[in-house]
Design an enzyme around this catalytic site. Structure first.
Site: not given
Ligand SMILES: Cc1cc2nc3c(=O)[nH]c(=O)nc-3n(C[C@H](O)[C@H](O)[C@H](O)COP(=O)(O)OP(=O)(O)OC[C@H]3O[C@@H](n4cnc5c(N)ncnc54)[C@H](O)[C@@H]3O)c2cc1C
Ligand SMILES: Cc1cc2nc3c(=O)[nH]c(=O)nc-3n(C[C@H](O)[C@H](O)[C@H](O)COP(=O)(O)OP(=O)(O)OC[C@H]3O[C@@H](n4cnc5c(N)ncnc54)[C@H](O)[C@@H]3O)c2cc1C
Ligand SMILES: Cc1cc2nc3c(=O)[nH]c(=O)nc-3n(C[C@H](O)[C@H](O)[C@H](O)COP(=O)(O)O)c2cc1C
Ligand SMILES: Cc1cc2nc3c(=O)[nH]c(=O)nc-3n(C[C@H](O)[C@H](O)[C@H](O)COP(=O)(O)O)c2cc1C
Ligand code: FES
Ligand code: FES
Lengths: 305, 268, 305, 268
Positions: C100, C131
């Site tokens: 990721n 995020c």
């Protein structure tokens, strides 16, 4: 020296900051079986539409982790029966009465607001532009700045009482929507309505509610609600009413600290009809224990770590 | 005034692998309770389940209510672990009870599984009021012998009491509707009461046809006191309170029910 | 006749559909203390950035009803140390490895993707444009169709392995974003990342996490995740990887029925390191009990009520 | 191999209004446990709390671990209601234990409240290895007598054992740091171990100055096994693994800790 729990929101006086959330308290009459409803800061009714609505077929609800989904589908008795059957009780319920309205198009909202705001005993109107379960119910309006502003402007033009815009959390930028309804004339903002959710039962492989999608409420969503109340209350000048997952006096304090001037309790009253009065007692105890004389000292008083 | 508060378990008994019997000291509820009404139950401190759970009142007297509980899922499994003296949060009595029979006609009461309690309570009250026991026929069915309960209590009532189990482990083998149907066919009249799974209720309603027939329905019940609309079921249109173009109306099982006249129900 | 649990996602082969969620499984090495990691369908690493990041100061986490908030702030060891210290373990972990990545600007993502996709032992890259806790981490990209597309296009151009776009649920129209990343070339979509949330402690009147806002995860958000997986999987042609609140095999089945081709487990492994293998066993038992030979029979197989 | 599974409570005792003592049959954990390590505990079926809770190992032997638990909030209140034979889900042993003292120097162990268990375990192990009891000074402080525990166990070790309470209800009145400071001032050398509230640890570190000094820290612990980064605390920069421009690095209390050298800690 008595404590002051009274708060003024956009010209409406609330004897305390704890209100009932729309759709979670019927039309107010059922609760008299359990407690003295005049102790409430105010009653907010189920969303009223122009015509009666049966809503979605059962099953309409599903339990989830610390929350629930509902797709009641704005089932309600409609404007006329509301006025005839429910207003007499509300007129003498002894507290502030806020009627929640929902329509299919902006003109529906205007018609509802015009009629309802002219009734004696109605202190404010909450405009539901945020119901995720039905076309009628206005998420299409609540999801865009423009849509939200159009509805609020129309309603504001005809209403004789203050207008509270109830916002949806299912948006990228809640602050933009909040500013849009403020500019459109809203006297206050309430948030959050439910988050869009879904549940499937692996045993049957079927959706748990007939409408497939439902609105998520309860303690599970409280952190999302607190975040949005914090953001919006810092971005607008009109007072914010916070809700989403409140189930005790400590939760009420959390929302006030985040910036809410008042709160609503929904899902938690299903399990505990007296959650409103218990939370009020807990709020009072908190104020005494922390040396606060006035509820307004708590609003937005969160401190950096 | 309805009641919502904490009450103490006076006695809890495990009757079989999946049935428990509870007596709860709750004078304000016991005093008001009528047959067909129910209570909403929560275990204080168990917050994962957001809703309480509905249970019919099996008997009320001497300040106590009696419940029979089938262990089915999360909450009932937790209830099975409770002990005498533990506290439950109870709201009730809720809903409308059964209407009394129109006359001293033969009574047929059909209970599917855990549907027995409200019917037992009804029989007790009718007997107390002088209804002749010989006119009362109680049919109690379940999957297996382990799911049958309150047998001694019923036998003590001196009424006509018939049992059936799917697996034949007790009473007739088969559905409980069958012995009821056979008996009812003979007289083709009387008052019918039933509580159990939807399919059983539909069958009973069909057999009872135009006779007095009251059914107690089950639905998921977020609140139980009429404010959420989550328990609503379809009824046939009668121009009543909530109705729309689709030709049916909704009634809240917790408030307008759980007992409905069979005639009003819209079967899917 | 054995069961088939294997699934192909955009050219990557997964031996079963259960992956670890980014940020909830470190770099994969800690878990070897508890179980054989080669049983996993795949390992997805913590988000890697170009330079090491300490992240936000403590407290970084708070417990909420059936969930938690985190503002770890993408604390990670940075690209170079990841390659030197962590890749050796991952190369021989015996299952699919997905790295990721998170950046401050589109070019950061491209640099990361170029370098990482050239490493032996990396099977795919998951792009974190979602995020909620840091500027770096890309919610600014994940919140708009354009922003999301730009990042994915750049990454796609340089990557030698398939690209999974990890989407944020904090948007008005998840389907629009999903279509945008599909058009930009994403080979798969994973969703959901965390919901933006906040918690305040009434005792101290302070935020519960230093960053004020945090990401909400855990069972509380599962209904939101299932709804989005259902919507997106019906709107795009590329496979969807579902996550959000999964804590058992039944939850895995729920996501597959909703339309996910594979799933990730995050928060639930904190309390139970072996949740992955237990869920896999439960999934297998479900298939046997329901007469399924192939995991693919479950994907999108939800039925109307 | 670390362990994560269900284990049975061999004994649970309520020692005072807010302290319980637990022995848990858990051979695979007991065998590996070292002083300063901890376990993560869950109550199966209590799903509202999303995280397990960390507790230090007070003693490990004969296939059992012993824990002392202070009733503080939701989970510990639930634990207080458990009974012998109940099941707990336990993951461990986790974290790094204490390092052994560099030499046979005087040992000063300072425990604040519920910080005693890891220090007690350390003393037990050192004594077993032949460390002279007369060199060991254990300081145990708490708010009040009701918060002190394991006194008989400690007395049986024949070490120098000192008590203090904030309210003077047992031992010296005042903070436990004070008697430690007084004693340590005399020798100004030795090895120091401490576990307790942050403010106490900071005071201990200051007094211990340049001596060997190990502190066991507390943080919220979502996982306890190193994967979430939620428990990270600031340490002084040492050019180690995670570091940025702000001049400090983060270490996971659960993985690199809970025991750290006092020198490494960056005090706010
Ligand atoms: C008016 C009324 C009276 C009742 N009286 C009794 C009684 O006297 N004794 C008794 O044992 N039970 C009674 N029930 C049923 C009882 O409420 C449920 O068994 C109980 O809620 C199960 O809770 P649980 O948490 O153990 O199961 P859950 O984990 O909630 O459910 C387990 C499974 O059962 C299904 N289910 C649960 N409740 C219902 C429902 N109401 N309708 C359809 N499916 C359902 C769920 O979908 C799930 O698949 C009554 C229900 C109603 C509505
Ligand atoms: C490595 C380690 C070892 C520990 N050993 C022991 C032990 O041997 N015995 C023992 O009784 N306790 C020990 N603790 C503390 C113990 O974990 C907490 O008391 C427990 O988690 C409280 O859980 P609860 O659900 O009852 O309280 P909660 O409801 O979670 O919390 C109650 C209040 O305490 C605060 N709080 C809880 N945990 C912490 C924490 N870790 N740091 C700071 N504030 C906190 C909360 O913010 C809240 O205000 C240890 C903690 C750590 C990190
Ligand atoms: C069963 C149910 C019905 C609801 N009906 C309405 C409604 O008619 N109008 C409305 O504005 N909000 C409605 N809501 C949303 C609530 O008013 C509230 O915004 C939401 O549930 C979050 O608060 P809570 O977590 O306290 O329940 C409903 C919620 C529930 C659970
Ligand atoms: C402590 C924590 C750290 C996380 N860090 C990352 C991250 O670095 N990159 C990322 O893409 N997602 C991160 N996430 C999000 C998870 O991967 C996942 O999308 C989310 O938690 C929902 O899944 P869950 O409910 O199973 O945890 C993090 C989540 C948690 C709880
Ligand atoms: S259960 Fe809420 S209205 Fe019936
Ligand atoms: S508690 Fe998760 S890394 Fe330490």
């Amino acid at each position: 020296m008595g404590l002051n729990l009274e708060i003024n929101i956009a010209g409406i006086k609330l004897k305390n900051p704890i209100l009932t959330a729309s759709g979670c308290f019927g039309y107010g009459d059922e609760a008299s079986d359990f407690f003295d409803v005049s102790r409430l800061g105010g009653i907010i009714t189920k969303s009223i539409s122009l015509l009666p609505r049966v809503g979605h077929p059962p099953p309409k609800v599903a339990e989830t982790a610390s929350g629930m989904l509902n797709a009641i589908g704005l089932s309600n008795i409609g404007l006329e029966r509301f006025i005839n059957d429910k207003m007499p009780f509300l007129r003498k319920c002894g507290t502030t009465v806020i009627v929640n309205i929902a329509g299919k198009q902006p003109d529906d909202y205007a018609k509802l607001a015009e009629r309802i705001s002219s009734l004696s005993g109605v202190h404010a109107i909450e405009v539901n532009i945020s119901c995720p379960n039905v076309a009628e119910g206005g998420l299409e309006f609540g999801a865009s700045e423009k849509g939200a502003a159009v509805v609020i402007e129309k309603v504001k033009k005809v209403s004789r009482v203050p207008i509270i815009a109830k916002l949806s959390p299912n948006v990228t930028d809640i602050v933009a929507i909040a500013k849009a309804v403020e500019n459109a004339g809203a006297d206050s903002i309430s948030l959050i309505n439910t988050l869009v959710g879904m549940a499937i039962d692996p045993k049957t492989k079927k959706f748990k509610i007939s409408n497939k999608f439902g609105g998520l409420s309860g303690p599970a969503i409280k952190p999302v609600a607190v975040a949005m109340v914090y953001k919006v209350s810092r971005a607008v000048k009109i007072p914010v009413i916070g809700l989403g997952g409140i189930s005790c006096g400590t939760d009420v304090v959390e929302f006030l600290l985040a910036g809410a001037s008042a709160v609503q309790i929904g899902t938690a009253c299903f399990a505990e009809p007296k959650v409103f009065t218990r939370s009020l007692d807990e709020l009072t105890a908190y104020m005494v224990a922390n040396g606060h004389n006035d509820i307004r000292e708590l609003i937005g008083a969160v401190k950096d770590i | 005034m309805k009641c919502s508060g904490n009450f103490q378990i006076a006695s809890i008994e495990r009757l079989s692998s999946n049935i428990i019997r509870l007596e709860i000291d709750s004078p304000p509820i016991a005093e008001q309770a009528r047959p067909g009404q129910f209570v909403q139950v929560r275990i204080p401190g168990k917050e994962t389940n957001i809703w309480p759970r509905p249970f019919s009142i099996h008997y009320a007297g001497d300040g106590r209510i009696t419940l029979y509980i089938k262990i089915l899922g999360k909450m009932t499994a937790c209830m099975a672990k409770l002990k005498n003296g533990d506290i439950l949060n109870i709201t009730g009595p809720l809903g409308n009870g059964f209407a009394e029979p129109p006359d001293q006609v033969p009574l047929y009461l059909v209970a599917g599984g855990i549907g027995l309690p409200p019917l037992y309570f009804l029989v007790c009250i009718l007997l107390k009021k002088g209804f002749p026991p010989e006119l009362i026929h109680l049919y109690s069915g379940a999957k297996s012998a382990a799911d049958l309960f309150a047998r001694d209590e019923i036998v003590a009532l001196n009424i006509d009491y018939r049992l059936a189990t799917d697996d034949g482990s007790c009473g007739v083998k088969g559905l409980i509707v069958e012995p009821f149907a056979k008996d009812f066919e003979k007289s083709k009249s009387g008052a019918v009461y039933a509580c159990g799974p939807m399919a059983m209720l539909a069958a009973v309603a069909k057999i009872a046809e135009k006779n007095f027939c009251q059914l107690s329905l089950e639905q998921l019940m977020p609140c139980g006191w009429g404010v959420c609309n989550g328990c609503a079921v379809k009824l046939k249109s009668d121009n009543s309170i909530v109705e729309d173009e689709r030709g049916f109306r909704l009634a809240r099982v917790c408030k307008e029910g759980p007992v409905f006249n069979a005639d009003d129900i819209l079967w899917d």
